[in-house]
Design an enzyme around this catalytic site. Structure first.
Site, short mmCIF file in Angstrom:
data_model
loop_
_atom_site.label_atom_id
_atom_site.label_comp_id
_atom_site.label_asym_id
_atom_site.label_seq_id
_atom_site.Cartn_x
_atom_site.Cartn_y
_atom_site.Cartn_z
N LYS A 180 36.91 43.23 32.96
CA LYS A 180 36.08 42.02 32.86
C LYS A 180 34.76 42.37 32.18
CE LYS A 180 33.67 38.58 35.81
NZ LYS A 180 33.45 38.10 37.18
N LYS A 218 24.41 29.83 40.26
CA LYS A 218 24.16 30.73 41.38
C LYS A 218 22.72 30.56 41.87
CE LYS A 218 27.23 34.58 40.10
NZ LYS A 218 28.08 34.57 41.30
N ASP A 251 28.07 42.11 35.58
CA ASP A 251 29.38 41.48 35.68
C ASP A 251 30.32 41.92 34.54
OD1 ASP A 251 30.92 39.95 37.39
OD2 ASP A 251 30.47 38.05 36.40
N ASP A 300 31.77 29.07 38.63
CA ASP A 300 31.37 30.45 38.94
C ASP A 300 32.59 31.36 39.16
OD1 ASP A 300 29.67 32.53 39.36
OD2 ASP A 300 29.06 31.94 41.38
N GLU A 335 34.68 32.37 37.09
CA GLU A 335 34.98 32.46 35.66
C GLU A 335 35.72 33.74 35.27
OE1 GLU A 335 32.29 33.59 37.00
OE2 GLU A 335 32.30 35.57 36.04
N ARG A 360 38.28 35.21 36.60
CA ARG A 360 39.74 35.05 36.58
C ARG A 360 40.18 34.24 35.38
NH1 ARG A 360 39.50 32.38 42.42
NH2 ARG A 360 37.75 33.83 42.50
N1 BES Z 1 30.84 37.85 39.35
C1 BES Z 1 31.11 37.11 40.52
C2 BES Z 1 31.55 37.99 41.69
C3 BES Z 1 30.52 38.94 42.26
C4 BES Z 1 29.79 38.60 43.37
C5 BES Z 1 30.35 40.19 41.73
C6 BES Z 1 28.87 39.48 43.91
C7 BES Z 1 29.43 41.07 42.26
C8 BES Z 1 28.71 40.72 43.36
C9 BES Z 1 32.22 36.09 40.29
O1 BES Z 1 32.29 35.57 39.01
C10 BES Z 1 31.95 34.95 41.21
O2 BES Z 1 30.94 34.33 41.07
N2 BES Z 1 32.87 34.72 42.14
C11 BES Z 1 32.73 33.70 43.11
C12 BES Z 1 34.08 33.03 43.26
C13 BES Z 1 34.04 31.80 44.12
C14 BES Z 1 33.30 30.69 43.43
C15 BES Z 1 35.46 31.38 44.43
C16 BES Z 1 32.29 34.31 44.43
O3 BES Z 1 32.79 35.40 44.77
O4 BES Z 1 31.45 33.75 45.10
ZN ZN Z 2 31.56 36.82 37.49
ZN ZN Z 3 30.99 33.92 38.71
#
Ligand code: BES
Ligand code: ZN
Ligand code: ZN
Length: 516
Positions: free
Chosen positions: A283, A295, A306, A365, A367, A369
């Site tokens: 990623k 966020k 990320d 958020d 994104e 996947r």
């Molecule tokens: N990049 C984030 C995941 C992340 C969170 C990485 C904390 C490192 C530290 C990812 O894109 C994300 O925002 N995921 C969301 C998914 C949710 C909306 C289903 C999450 O984990 O909150």
């Molecule tokens: Zn992310």
């Molecule tokens: Zn995200």
């Protein structure tokens, strides 16, 4: 860092600092010549009961180098100026990680004394100084030498810059010499440890760069430079090529940003022509603001990390190319920003992935996947021997496993087992989570083939479940590195911030697959 191997008695080799690894269960008399070169400090510390060769035991002595008219370069004939005896515990139970940490401690001591080169001697470990442990020691040296100074003001980087607290930063440690009587046998493991660690250091540098520097096009340009240096093929897809490839999921993430997305492909043809490649997918989200599902502000600066999965894959490819590992490996790094611009994808929008499946974007958020879906589907068409992806994919993974282990999930138990073994060898451990079909229900959508979030329960699993929809029948595994790719883990060969994880895990896995 340059690493050389010098097959001579350590007391005859010039060095501003020679770190001597001392096993607790072997006769200290073997170290008499070195101790004489250090002014007898070891014998006195042993008699005082202060030094037993246990892990963490250390004593520093001063050699005769100070009488020389001019300091000899490290590795030349002469003797050490400083000798650091570093206990590592019983040689019989030495883990690779003990050696990695010892190498890191040696470099930190060199920094404390403001010297830019050092020697490391593993002679006293006897037969325990096998190739896997020598590799680990060299990894510790090279990983510890990493620093990120390119955005600070000041000339040249050596000793003139100030750190976060205003203190003068020590000059970088640029040269390490592996010295000892068995050194001829250490050339190969030193070469491997050096390449693995330099790959991981490259990953860390890319991670450390902020979002306004490390954009998708920057990552693509870096991939081109890596390809040129390591003898790889490089192909870059931009928005037009992505349209032609019908990568609607990847493109939907990039819509909120002025920065164009890139899909980076690197190929290493080290195996037989036409043999099924191993595919590494990372990623490469260069800044994740969350998109319209914005966020919170606190800690958002960390979302420059990320792209850590992509960075680890690029670093691994540099090492694979340089070592000319005898296997075909292809890397795919989908790269985009995720910002809430006026053209951004909105919650509720339905996008069409390259696989033809429609996706209802409930939360912009989620994104990672989406960009991985199109990258995985693209890669699956090459009939790979295996696909391994790594991604800072879910906050839920940090809740589940914290900052010590990555999560591993996959369709193939054998592959998951291989990755666990590779993670243990690299001290970048991972732990399996289940992928039962039951979890797929959470992704059912009222308006499309699936939705991009499955709610709060089992967030790491439903994210992996989403990815599994796009890999076809290829053996596939996914590493969620949200908790491990960066942070404040205290190890002598790490600094705060980017860790480069899972670059060396991937390298251990590829190397095992290559039969090396
Ligand atoms: N990049 C984030 C995941 C992340 C969170 C990485 C904390 C490192 C530290 C990812 O894109 C994300 O925002 N995921 C969301 C998914 C949710 C909306 C289903 C999450 O984990 O909150
Ligand atoms: Zn992310
Ligand atoms: Zn995200």
């Amino acid at each position: 860092m340059r690493v050389e191997v010098v097959p001579r008695a350590p007391e005859t080799v010039a060095a501003p600092l020679t770190a001597v690894l001392v096993a607790a269960d072997r006769p200290f008399a073997e170290l008499d010549a070195l101790d004489r070169a250090a002014g007898g400090v070891l014998g006195r510390a042993v008699r005082a009961g202060d030094f037993k060769g246990r892990r963490g035991d250390r004593v520093l002595g001063y050699g005769g180098g100070w009488e020389e008219p001019a300091p000899a370069p490290v590795g030349a004939r002469g003797g050490p100026d400083r000798v650091l005896f570093l206990g590592v515990g019983d040689s019989a139970s030495l883990a690779r990680e003990d050696l990695r940490r010892a190498g890191g401690s040696a470099v930190r001591t060199a920094e404390d004394h403001r010297v830019s080169s050092l020697a490391l001697c593993p002679d006293h470990l006897g037969g325990a100084a096998d190739s896997s442990r020598v590799q680990a020691a060299v990894e510790g040296l090279v990983l510890a030498s990493w620093r990120f100074a390119e955005l600070r003001s000041g000339q040249g980087g050596s000793g003139t810059k100030t750190g976060a607290g205003g203190e003068r930063t020590p000059p970088p440690v640029e040269t390490a010499v592996l010295v000892g009587r068995l050194a001829a046998e250490w050339e190969e493991p030193a070469r491997i440890g050096h390449a693995f660690a330099e790959g991981e250091n490259l990953a860390r540098t890319l991670q450390a760069r902020p979002g306004n520097v490390a954009t998708p096009s920057h990552l693509a340009a870096e991939a081109g430079r890596i390809a040129a240096r390591a003898g790889l093929e490089c192909e870059i897809l931009g928005p037009a090529e992505m349209e032609a490839e019908r990568m609607g999921a990847l493109l939907s993430v990039a819509r909120g940003s002025r920065e164009e997305p890139r899909l980076i492909v690197l190929r290493h043809r080290g195996g037989e022509a036409g043999a099924a490649p191993l595919v590494l997918v990372g990623k490469g989200l260069t800044f994740d603001a969350g998109g319209i599902s914005l966020k919170p502000a606190k800690g958002m600066e960390d979302m420059k990390y990320d792209m850590s999965g992509g960075a680890a894959v690029l670093g691994a490819m540099m090492a694979i190319g340089r070592l000319a590992l005898p296997v075909n490996v292809t890397a795919v790094v989908p790269s985009s920003e995720n910002l809430p611009g006026g053209s951004a994808t909105k919650p509720g929008d339905v996008v069409r992935s390259r696989a033809g499946k429609s996706i209802e974007v409930i939360n912009t958020d989620a994104e990672g996947r989406l960009i991985l879906a199109d990258a995985l589907h693209y890669a699956a068409e090459w009939n790979p021997a295996a696909i391994v992806d790594c991604a800072t994919l879910t906050g839920a993974c940090v809740i589940a496993l914290g900052h010590h282990r990555s999560a591993v999930l996959g369709s193939d138990d054998g592959l998951v087992g291989e990755l666990r073994g590779a993670g243990d060898r690299a001290a970048e451990p991972c732990w399996p989570l289940p992928l039962d079909r039951e979890y797929r229900k959470q992704l059912n959508s009222d308006f499309a083939d699936l939705k991009n979030v499955g709610g709060r329960p089992a967030g790491t699993i439903t994210a992996a479940c989403f990815l599994s929809e796009f890999v076809g029948s290829a053996p596939w595994a996914h590493l969620d590195i949200a908790g491990t790719a960066y942070g404040r883990t205290k190890k002598p060969y790490l600094r705060n911030g980017p860790a480069g994880v899972p670059c060396r895990l991937l390298l251990e896995w590829v190397r095992a697959r290559a039969g090396r």
